[in-house]
Design an enzyme around this catalytic site. Structure first.
Site, PDB file in Angstrom:
ATOM      1  N   TYR A   1     -15.037 -11.008   0.114  1.00 11.32           N
ATOM      2  CA  TYR A   1     -16.512  -9.572  -0.034  1.00 11.32           C
ATOM      3  C   TYR A   1     -16.928  -9.771  -0.733  1.00 11.32           C
ATOM      4  CZ  TYR A   1     -12.073  -7.151   2.436  1.00 11.32           C
ATOM      5  OH  TYR A   1     -10.925  -6.671   2.694  1.00 11.32           O
TER       6      TYR A   1
ATOM      7  N   ARG B   1      -3.053   7.238   1.051  1.00 10.94           N
ATOM      8  CA  ARG B   1      -3.722   8.080   2.045  1.00 10.94           C
ATOM      9  C   ARG B   1      -2.773   9.043   3.248  1.00 10.94           C
ATOM     10  NH1 ARG B   1      -8.452   5.276   3.433  1.00 10.94           N
ATOM     11  NH2 ARG B   1      -7.043   3.639   4.273  1.00 10.94           N
TER      12      ARG B   1
ATOM     13  N   ARG C   1      -6.665  11.958  -5.293  1.00  8.71           N
ATOM     14  CA  ARG C   1      -7.546  11.044  -4.744  1.00  8.71           C
ATOM     15  C   ARG C   1      -9.046  12.140  -4.940  1.00  8.71           C
ATOM     16  NH1 ARG C   1     -11.638   9.480  -3.327  1.00  8.71           N
ATOM     17  NH2 ARG C   1     -11.768   7.445  -2.099  1.00  8.71           N
TER      18      ARG C   1
ATOM     19  N   ASP D   1      -7.022  -2.267  -7.289  1.00  2.00           N
ATOM     20  CA  ASP D   1      -7.604  -2.879  -6.407  1.00  2.00           C
ATOM     21  C   ASP D   1      -7.739  -4.345  -6.339  1.00  2.00           C
ATOM     22  OD1 ASP D   1      -8.663  -1.655  -3.717  1.00  2.00           O
ATOM     23  OD2 ASP D   1      -9.977  -3.319  -4.702  1.00  2.00           O
TER      24      ASP D   1
ATOM     25  N   ARG E   1       0.666  -1.316  -0.349  1.00  2.00           N
ATOM     26  CA  ARG E   1       0.177   0.059  -0.057  1.00  2.00           C
ATOM     27  C   ARG E   1       0.673   1.098  -0.096  1.00  2.00           C
ATOM     28  NH1 ARG E   1      -5.619  -0.406   1.383  1.00  2.00           N
ATOM     29  NH2 ARG E   1      -6.386  -2.171   1.434  1.00  2.00           N
TER      30      ARG E   1
HETATM   31  O1  CP3 Z   1      -0.278  -1.311  -2.813  1.00  2.00           O
HETATM   32  C1  CP3 Z   1      -0.431  -0.005  -3.522  1.00  2.00           C
HETATM   33  O2  CP3 Z   1       0.382   0.479  -2.738  1.00  2.00           O
HETATM   34  C2  CP3 Z   1      -1.738  -0.433  -4.625  1.00  2.00           C
HETATM   35  C3  CP3 Z   1      -2.848  -0.373  -4.419  1.00  2.00           C
HETATM   36  C4  CP3 Z   1      -3.463  -1.477  -3.542  1.00  2.00           C
HETATM   37  C5  CP3 Z   1      -4.584  -0.656  -3.227  1.00  2.00           C
HETATM   38  N1  CP3 Z   1      -5.240  -1.825  -2.671  1.00  2.00           N
HETATM   39  C6  CP3 Z   1      -5.069   0.476  -2.969  1.00  2.00           C
HETATM   40  C7  CP3 Z   1      -6.355   0.531  -2.323  1.00  2.00           C
HETATM   41  C8  CP3 Z   1      -3.423  -3.021  -3.504  1.00  2.00           C
HETATM   42  C9  CP3 Z   1      -2.394  -3.341  -3.566  1.00  2.00           C
HETATM   43  C10 CP3 Z   1      -4.981  -3.201  -2.923  1.00  2.00           C
HETATM   44  C11 CP3 Z   1      -5.350  -4.439  -2.607  1.00  2.00           C
HETATM   45  C12 CP3 Z   1      -6.237  -4.837  -1.582  1.00  2.00           C
HETATM   46  N2  CP3 Z   1      -7.404  -3.917  -1.543  1.00  2.00           N
HETATM   47  C13 CP3 Z   1      -6.983  -5.377  -0.426  1.00  2.00           C
HETATM   48  C14 CP3 Z   1      -5.358  -7.136   0.423  1.00  2.00           C
HETATM   49  C15 CP3 Z   1      -4.007  -5.494   0.349  1.00  2.00           C
HETATM   50  C16 CP3 Z   1      -3.920  -5.700   2.517  1.00  2.00           C
HETATM   51  O3  CP3 Z   1      -3.831  -4.458   2.672  1.00  2.00           O
HETATM   52  O4  CP3 Z   1      -5.158  -6.280   2.886  1.00  2.00           O
HETATM   53  C17 CP3 Z   1      -7.777  -5.755  -0.115  1.00  2.00           C
HETATM   54  C18 CP3 Z   1      -8.139  -6.435   0.889  1.00  2.00           C
HETATM   55  C19 CP3 Z   1      -8.500  -4.692  -0.747  1.00  2.00           C
HETATM   56  C20 CP3 Z   1      -9.785  -4.098  -0.875  1.00  2.00           C
HETATM   57  C21 CP3 Z   1      -9.728  -3.003   0.551  1.00  2.00           C
HETATM   58  N3  CP3 Z   1      -9.640  -1.340  -0.876  1.00  2.00           N
HETATM   59  C22 CP3 Z   1      -9.985  -2.477   1.168  1.00  2.00           C
HETATM   60  C23 CP3 Z   1     -10.071  -3.204   2.695  1.00  2.00           C
HETATM   61  C24 CP3 Z   1     -10.329  -0.598   1.105  1.00  2.00           C
HETATM   62  C25 CP3 Z   1     -10.640   0.105   2.536  1.00  2.00           C
HETATM   63  C26 CP3 Z   1      -9.080   0.011   3.116  1.00  2.00           C
HETATM   64  C27 CP3 Z   1      -9.056   1.303   3.138  1.00  2.00           C
HETATM   65  O5  CP3 Z   1      -7.604   1.213   3.909  1.00  2.00           O
HETATM   66  O6  CP3 Z   1      -9.425   3.004   2.969  1.00  2.00           O
HETATM   67  C28 CP3 Z   1      -9.706  -0.878  -0.082  1.00  2.00           C
HETATM   68  C29 CP3 Z   1      -9.425   0.724  -0.074  1.00  2.00           C
HETATM   69  C30 CP3 Z   1      -7.997   1.417  -0.799  1.00  2.00           C
HETATM   70  N4  CP3 Z   1      -6.770   0.242  -1.880  1.00  2.00           N
HETATM   71  C31 CP3 Z   1      -7.452   2.305  -1.084  1.00  2.00           C
HETATM   72  C32 CP3 Z   1      -6.057   2.435  -1.310  1.00  2.00           C
HETATM   73  C33 CP3 Z   1      -4.902   3.048  -0.993  1.00  2.00           C
HETATM   74  C34 CP3 Z   1      -8.117   3.483   0.581  1.00  2.00           C
HETATM   75  C35 CP3 Z   1      -9.482   4.312  -0.700  1.00  2.00           C
HETATM   76  C36 CP3 Z   1      -8.661   5.405  -0.287  1.00  2.00           C
HETATM   77  O7  CP3 Z   1      -7.679   5.820  -1.057  1.00  2.00           O
HETATM   78  O8  CP3 Z   1      -9.349   6.512  -0.517  1.00  2.00           O
END
Ligand code: CP3
Length: 351
Positions: free
Chosen positions: A154, A32, A41, A78, A28
């Site tokens: 999910y 943010r 964003r 994602d 990640r």
């Molecule tokens: O790693 C990176 O920089 C690449 C981007 C990336 C995102 N999600 C961007 C994201 C990657 C590799 C993921 C994978 C992901 N997404 C996983 C597996 C890895 C982990 O962290 O467990 C999972 C379970 C998801 C599903 C998901 N997406 C969730 C549960 C959430 C909400 C939680 C949160 O952190 O807000 C997201 C949203 C998300 N995906 C964000 C980002 C940067 C935040 C949303 C935003 O910026 O508004």
């Protein structure tokens, strides 16, 4: 005469060559905690618009590379773009995480599209091409997907839960229907990962964030076996493709995951026991990890100690330095800089 391609230390570790200074990136790493991410964003409006606008997705992918000169960039997307491509609408509400219409009956699963609409994923491929064109050749580009089990959790619940009980219950009650969902996710993931390699990804990561809630027999059936099929399916199209798996929370089941899935590297969380991992996982594949993201928030001496422990525990073998899970939004940027400098040695910020 053409020059030989520059070496990528990250890829060398996955090929079996430990590096004196481990390559480093962060799960990640685009997100943010970076003000430049928050700006883009806001401009993109919705999270999916950020993912599916190649210019934006490429830009946020490169932001952490510019700041920290990491050894790998991970394409900004994602894991839930696969349900989206299977026709399940995904929404990301601010502060609530992802929301989908729950896929919670056998009839709904049986009515699911049999094939993903890969045209919806074309913007991700275009973002990969753009990033590869801008990225220094010694930096690896990572493509990714969610593991079928984690994506299914999910899809079934429609959102994240503390222990993904809805999917676990569904898999106990309706194992055959659940297996159909997993099969569709395996097929869609193979196509998506092969598409990412064709668009310029050097290596792939499969995120099984919820692997750790499964008992051993279910872990075997719903995490190891689908992941093994994805690895096999990708390599049938792209022989020798390099793949990292992240079965978060798998603990004592990590050695069989490493042995049976065929991955080249296993990402470990911070609870892993070092001598067990060295003897039973790192002896076989590369290890990636495993700094506690809270040590990175804390900073100072606690961070230094945590970094030194990882280097001492795993640094003699095949190691890719990373966090044990994603970086959290409240993490100070200066702490990331301190971690990178310490991993690379205080006066060797540049390799
Ligand atoms: O790693 C990176 O920089 C690449 C981007 C990336 C995102 N999600 C961007 C994201 C990657 C590799 C993921 C994978 C992901 N997404 C996983 C597996 C890895 C982990 O962290 O467990 C999972 C379970 C998801 C599903 C998901 N997406 C969730 C549960 C959430 C909400 C939680 C949160 O952190 O807000 C997201 C949203 C998300 N995906 C964000 C980002 C940067 C935040 C949303 C935003 O910026 O508004």
């Amino acid at each position: 005469m053409t020059q030989p391609a520059p070496r990528k230390p990250f890829m060398d570790v996955l090929s079996g060559e430990a590096q004196p200074i481990p390559p480093i990136w962060m799960m990640r790493q685009a997100g943010r905690y970076l003000p430049e991410y928050r700006d883009l964003r806001a401009k993109a409006g919705s999270f999916l618009n950020l993912c599916f606008t190649p210019e934006y997705a490429a830009e946020v992918t490169l932001q952490p590379i510019r700041r920290f000169n990491f050894d790998a960039a991970i394409i900004f997307s994602d894991i839930l773009v696969i349900p989206h491509a299977l026709g399940r609408a995904v929404r990301f509400e601010a502060g609530e995480g992802p929301q989908l219409d729950p896929l919670d009956t056998p009839a709904k699963i049986q009515a699911l599209a049999t094939e993903a609409d890969f045209t919806t994923l074309e913007p991700v491929y275009e973002a990969l091409r753009r990033v590869r064109a801008e990225l220094a050749p010694e930096i690896a580009l990572i493509g990714f997907c969610g593991a079928p089990w984690t994506v299914a959790t999910y899809m079934i619940a429609g959102h994240g839960t503390p222990d993904q009980a809805p999917a676990r219950l569904f898999a106990y009650r309706e194992p055959d229907v659940f297996a159909q969902l997993i099969d569709r996710l395996v097929e869609a993931s193979i196509g998506y990962l092969v598409g990412q390699l064709a668009a310029g990804a050097d290596v792939l990561q499969i995120f099984d964030t919820w692997a750790g809630v499964l008992p051993p027999a279910e872990f075997e059936r719903w995490s190891i076996e689908p992941t093994r099929r994805i690895v096999e399916g990708v390599r049938a199209k792209v022989p020798g493709a390099k793949i990292i798996g992240f079965p978060r929370g798998a603990g004592a089941l990590l050695p069989s995951y490493a042995a049976r899935t065929g991955v080249n590297g296993v990402s470990i969380d911070w609870a892993a026991e070092p001598s067990f991992i060295r003897d039973h996982v790192q002896n076989r594949v590369a290890v990636q990890g495993n700094l506690d993201p809270l040590a990175l928030i804390a900073g100072g001496a606690a961070l230094d100690r945590a970094v030194d422990d990882i280097l001492a525990n795993y640094g003699k073998g095949r190691l890719i330095f990373n966090l044990g899970h994603g970086i959290q939004p409240q993490t100070p940027i200066a702490h990331v800089e301190r971690m990178v400098a310490r991993v690379r040695g205080s006066n060797s910020g540049v390799r």
